[in-house]
Design a protein around this motif. Structure first.
Motif, PDB file in Angstrom:
ATOM      1  N   ASN A  34     -11.352  92.540  -5.662  1.00 51.50           N
ATOM      2  CA  ASN A  34     -12.371  93.006  -4.732  1.00 51.50           C
ATOM      3  C   ASN A  34     -13.593  93.579  -5.432  1.00 51.50           C
ATOM      4  O   ASN A  34     -14.732  93.283  -5.076  1.00 51.50           O
ATOM      5  CB  ASN A  34     -11.784  94.077  -3.804  1.00 51.50           C
ATOM      6  CG  ASN A  34     -11.057  93.476  -2.621  1.00 51.50           C
ATOM      7  OD1 ASN A  34     -11.436  92.432  -2.112  1.00 51.50           O
ATOM      8  ND2 ASN A  34     -10.001  94.135  -2.183  1.00 51.50           N
ATOM      9  N   SER A  37     -17.722  91.995  -9.777  1.00 53.26           N
ATOM     10  CA  SER A  37     -18.751  91.018  -9.418  1.00 53.26           C
ATOM     11  C   SER A  37     -18.698  89.863 -10.413  1.00 53.26           C
ATOM     12  O   SER A  37     -18.620  90.082 -11.624  1.00 53.26           O
ATOM     13  CB  SER A  37     -20.140  91.663  -9.431  1.00 53.26           C
ATOM     14  OG  SER A  37     -20.256  92.613  -8.395  1.00 53.26           O
ATOM     15  N   ARG A  39     -19.453  85.206 -10.787  1.00 53.91           N
ATOM     16  CA  ARG A  39     -19.734  83.910 -10.185  1.00 53.91           C
ATOM     17  C   ARG A  39     -19.320  82.815 -11.150  1.00 53.91           C
ATOM     18  O   ARG A  39     -19.256  83.027 -12.371  1.00 53.91           O
ATOM     19  CB  ARG A  39     -21.197  83.776  -9.796  1.00 53.91           C
ATOM     20  CG  ARG A  39     -22.212  83.993 -10.883  1.00 53.91           C
ATOM     21  CD  ARG A  39     -23.611  83.836 -10.313  1.00 53.91           C
ATOM     22  NE  ARG A  39     -24.663  84.290 -11.209  1.00 53.91           N
ATOM     23  CZ  ARG A  39     -25.946  84.255 -10.901  1.00 53.91           C
ATOM     24  NH1 ARG A  39     -26.329  83.771  -9.735  1.00 53.91           N
ATOM     25  NH2 ARG A  39     -26.844  84.683 -11.764  1.00 53.91           N
ATOM     26  N   ILE A  55     -18.255  79.681  -6.613  1.00 56.97           N
ATOM     27  CA  ILE A  55     -18.039  80.961  -5.956  1.00 56.97           C
ATOM     28  C   ILE A  55     -18.976  82.018  -6.524  1.00 56.97           C
ATOM     29  O   ILE A  55     -19.270  82.035  -7.718  1.00 56.97           O
ATOM     30  CB  ILE A  55     -16.567  81.435  -6.103  1.00 56.97           C
ATOM     31  CG1 ILE A  55     -16.338  82.744  -5.337  1.00 56.97           C
ATOM     32  CG2 ILE A  55     -16.178  81.595  -7.571  1.00 56.97           C
ATOM     33  CD1 ILE A  55     -14.883  83.156  -5.251  1.00 56.97           C
ATOM     34  N   HIS A  57     -19.200  86.301  -6.001  1.00 57.37           N
ATOM     35  CA  HIS A  57     -18.443  87.419  -5.428  1.00 57.37           C
ATOM     36  C   HIS A  57     -19.094  88.719  -5.873  1.00 57.37           C
ATOM     37  O   HIS A  57     -19.368  88.913  -7.053  1.00 57.37           O
ATOM     38  CB  HIS A  57     -16.986  87.365  -5.897  1.00 57.37           C
ATOM     39  CG  HIS A  57     -16.134  88.477  -5.356  1.00 57.37           C
ATOM     40  ND1 HIS A  57     -15.289  88.303  -4.296  1.00 57.37           N
ATOM     41  CD2 HIS A  57     -16.004  89.772  -5.739  1.00 57.37           C
ATOM     42  CE1 HIS A  57     -14.667  89.440  -4.041  1.00 57.37           C
ATOM     43  NE2 HIS A  57     -15.092  90.351  -4.900  1.00 57.37           N
ATOM     44  N   GLU A  65     -18.634  90.903  -0.619  1.00 59.11           N
ATOM     45  CA  GLU A  65     -19.438  89.756  -0.205  1.00 59.11           C
ATOM     46  C   GLU A  65     -19.032  88.563  -1.068  1.00 59.11           C
ATOM     47  O   GLU A  65     -18.864  88.691  -2.277  1.00 59.11           O
ATOM     48  CB  GLU A  65     -20.927  90.051  -0.371  1.00 59.11           C
ATOM     49  CG  GLU A  65     -21.417  91.187   0.520  1.00 59.11           C
ATOM     50  CD  GLU A  65     -22.876  91.518   0.256  1.00 59.11           C
ATOM     51  OE1 GLU A  65     -23.701  91.271   1.149  1.00 59.11           O
ATOM     52  OE2 GLU A  65     -23.176  92.019  -0.847  1.00 59.11           O
ATOM     53  N   GLU A  66     -18.908  87.406  -0.421  1.00 57.85           N
ATOM     54  CA  GLU A  66     -18.414  86.239  -1.144  1.00 57.85           C
ATOM     55  C   GLU A  66     -18.985  84.972  -0.522  1.00 57.85           C
ATOM     56  O   GLU A  66     -19.132  84.877   0.696  1.00 57.85           O
ATOM     57  CB  GLU A  66     -16.878  86.220  -1.078  1.00 57.85           C
ATOM     58  CG  GLU A  66     -16.199  85.261  -2.013  1.00 57.85           C
ATOM     59  CD  GLU A  66     -14.697  85.507  -2.042  1.00 57.85           C
ATOM     60  OE1 GLU A  66     -14.205  86.105  -3.013  1.00 57.85           O
ATOM     61  OE2 GLU A  66     -14.013  85.114  -1.078  1.00 57.85           O
ATOM     62  N   ARG A  67     -19.302  84.012  -1.372  1.00 59.83           N
ATOM     63  CA  ARG A  67     -19.772  82.704  -0.890  1.00 59.83           C
ATOM     64  C   ARG A  67     -19.088  81.617  -1.701  1.00 59.83           C
ATOM     65  O   ARG A  67     -19.142  81.610  -2.926  1.00 59.83           O
ATOM     66  CB  ARG A  67     -21.290  82.584  -1.028  1.00 59.83           C
ATOM     67  CG  ARG A  67     -21.856  81.234  -0.578  1.00 59.83           C
ATOM     68  CD  ARG A  67     -23.375  81.300  -0.482  1.00 59.83           C
ATOM     69  NE  ARG A  67     -23.961  79.992  -0.188  1.00 59.83           N
ATOM     70  CZ  ARG A  67     -24.491  79.187  -1.113  1.00 59.83           C
ATOM     71  NH1 ARG A  67     -24.511  79.566  -2.396  1.00 59.83           N
ATOM     72  NH2 ARG A  67     -24.998  78.020  -0.776  1.00 59.83           N
ATOM     73  N   PHE A 106      -8.191  84.110  -2.610  1.00 61.05           N
ATOM     74  CA  PHE A 106      -9.094  83.609  -1.587  1.00 61.05           C
ATOM     75  C   PHE A 106      -8.390  83.441  -0.242  1.00 61.05           C
ATOM     76  O   PHE A 106      -8.971  82.898   0.688  1.00 61.05           O
ATOM     77  CB  PHE A 106      -9.701  82.288  -2.034  1.00 61.05           C
ATOM     78  CG  PHE A 106     -10.224  82.345  -3.444  1.00 61.05           C
ATOM     79  CD1 PHE A 106     -11.345  83.088  -3.745  1.00 61.05           C
ATOM     80  CD2 PHE A 106      -9.560  81.706  -4.467  1.00 61.05           C
ATOM     81  CE1 PHE A 106     -11.820  83.171  -5.046  1.00 61.05           C
ATOM     82  CE2 PHE A 106     -10.023  81.777  -5.772  1.00 61.05           C
ATOM     83  CZ  PHE A 106     -11.155  82.515  -6.057  1.00 61.05           C
ATOM     84  N   PHE A 194     -25.862  84.863  -1.394  1.00 62.06           N
ATOM     85  CA  PHE A 194     -24.904  85.011  -0.293  1.00 62.06           C
ATOM     86  C   PHE A 194     -25.501  84.573   1.045  1.00 62.06           C
ATOM     87  O   PHE A 194     -25.001  84.935   2.095  1.00 62.06           O
ATOM     88  CB  PHE A 194     -24.427  86.469  -0.221  1.00 62.06           C
ATOM     89  CG  PHE A 194     -23.782  86.929  -1.495  1.00 62.06           C
ATOM     90  CD1 PHE A 194     -22.453  86.652  -1.767  1.00 62.06           C
ATOM     91  CD2 PHE A 194     -24.525  87.600  -2.457  1.00 62.06           C
ATOM     92  CE1 PHE A 194     -21.869  87.041  -2.959  1.00 62.06           C
ATOM     93  CE2 PHE A 194     -23.952  88.007  -3.654  1.00 62.06           C
ATOM     94  CZ  PHE A 194     -22.617  87.722  -3.906  1.00 62.06           C
TER      95      PHE A 194
END
Length: 324
Positions: A34, A37, A39, A55, A57, A65-67, A106, A194
């Protein structure tokens, strides 16, 4: 998430020390998933299906926040801010994002509650390695019974972030795996990373907060689960309206049970497998009404069957039987 493991001290002193070290690493995993940070790009393989996903995060002011963006099989993405999730379905191709999101960090069913995972898995250190340019340690989690699979985790040494994982059956065969192929940890990720960029049909959902055991009876509206493997407790899941779906997790693996009126077309019953994921369908008749029970999750087929066949219908009306 995988946090708050209870240490099961047994056997010789070296074995106890090894399990102590493994448990210490696993305790770092939950917060790292969590609060780190990062990517990058990871590859996820389930059976013969292999997908690549990008990803980003970020842990920002106490909010995750996550994409995730699908890199093959059609366009599509998932953006999460806190407990709000937006899924943009691909307009082309037959790939659905919910079929390629790996379990583990995930998965929606992961919870933050304390889970005595060492009751169900034996933790053991498996040495050091390198993944995506980072030094890692490897931890094996061997199932103590036949109702669940074993796991192998690779954790980045400075943060405890999960960078690679395997799901294995009793014979040691790798059924599912994911691994970062590129990774950047600790970057200052901008807000633009994001934002939804894919055009397509958007589906929004809100994840439930981790459920307490007492609330699961309320969510099983009209049916009861007569058996589930010891250690699996109610976990966060999408809201289901009528309470027809309930998710369970043992802190590592997860499965969901869906109960709905059977449609006019007879569905094939039995098990189908995609990697470590079993889908078991079972039809139940109560009076003049028929219901379809579906169990989906990282369970051996015999376990999924036992769960599905234990479902008992208590209130056909609550389940929508006979509605137009």
């Amino acid at each position: 998430m995988l946090v708050g493991f209870l240490l099961a001290l047994a056997g010789s002193l070296p074995a106890a020390a090894d399990e102590d070290e493994a448990s210490a690493w696993l305790e770092r995993l939950g917060p790292a998933l969590n609060m780190t940070s990062y990517r990058g790009v990871f590859v996820y393989a389930r059976g013969e299906s292999v997908h690549s996903m990008q990803i980003a995060h970020r842990y920002n002011d106490g909010v995750v926040e996550e994409r995730l963006v699908l890199q093959d099989g059609g366009s599509g993405e998932i953006v999460r801010k806190g407990m709000n999730v937006v899924c943009v379905l691909p307009e082309t191709g037959r790939v659905k994002l919910d079929q390629v999101i790996p379990s583990g960090p995930f998965a929606e069913a992961f919870t933050s509650q304390l889970m005595p995972v060492s009751h169900w898995y034996r933790a053991e250190m498996k040495g050091e390695d390198r993944v995506a340019g980072y030094d890692v340690v490897s931890v094996a989690l061997s199932a103590k019974d036949s109702y669940r699979y074993s796991h192998r985790l690779w954790l980045e040494k400075s943060t405890g972030l999960l960078v690679k994982s395997h799901v294995r059956n009793a014979e040691g065969e790798v059924l599912e795996q994911f691994q970062f192929t590129s990774l950047h940890i600790g970057e200052d990720i901008p807000d633009s990373e994001f934002e939804i960029r894919t055009e397509g049909r958007e589906i929004s959902r809100t994840l439930d907060e981790p459920a307490v055991t007492a609330s699961v009876v309320q969510r099983m509206d009209g049916w009861q689960l007569g058996w589930r493997p010891e250690g699996f407790v109610p976990a966060a899941a999408p809201r289901s309206g009528k309470g027809q779906a309930v998710a369970f997790s043992d802190g590592l693996a997860a499965f969901s049970v869906f109960v709905e009126p059977a449609g006019p077309v007879t569905m094939p019953t039995g098990a189908s497998l995609i990697g470590a994921t079993t889908v078991y369908m079972h039809q139940v008749t109560e009076g003049d009404s028929a219901f379809l029970v579906t169990v989906v999750g990282e369970l051996p087929p015999q376990t999924a069957r036992q769960v599905a066949e234990s479902v008992r219908i208590e209130d056909s009306v609550a389940l929508g039987a006979g509605e137009p």
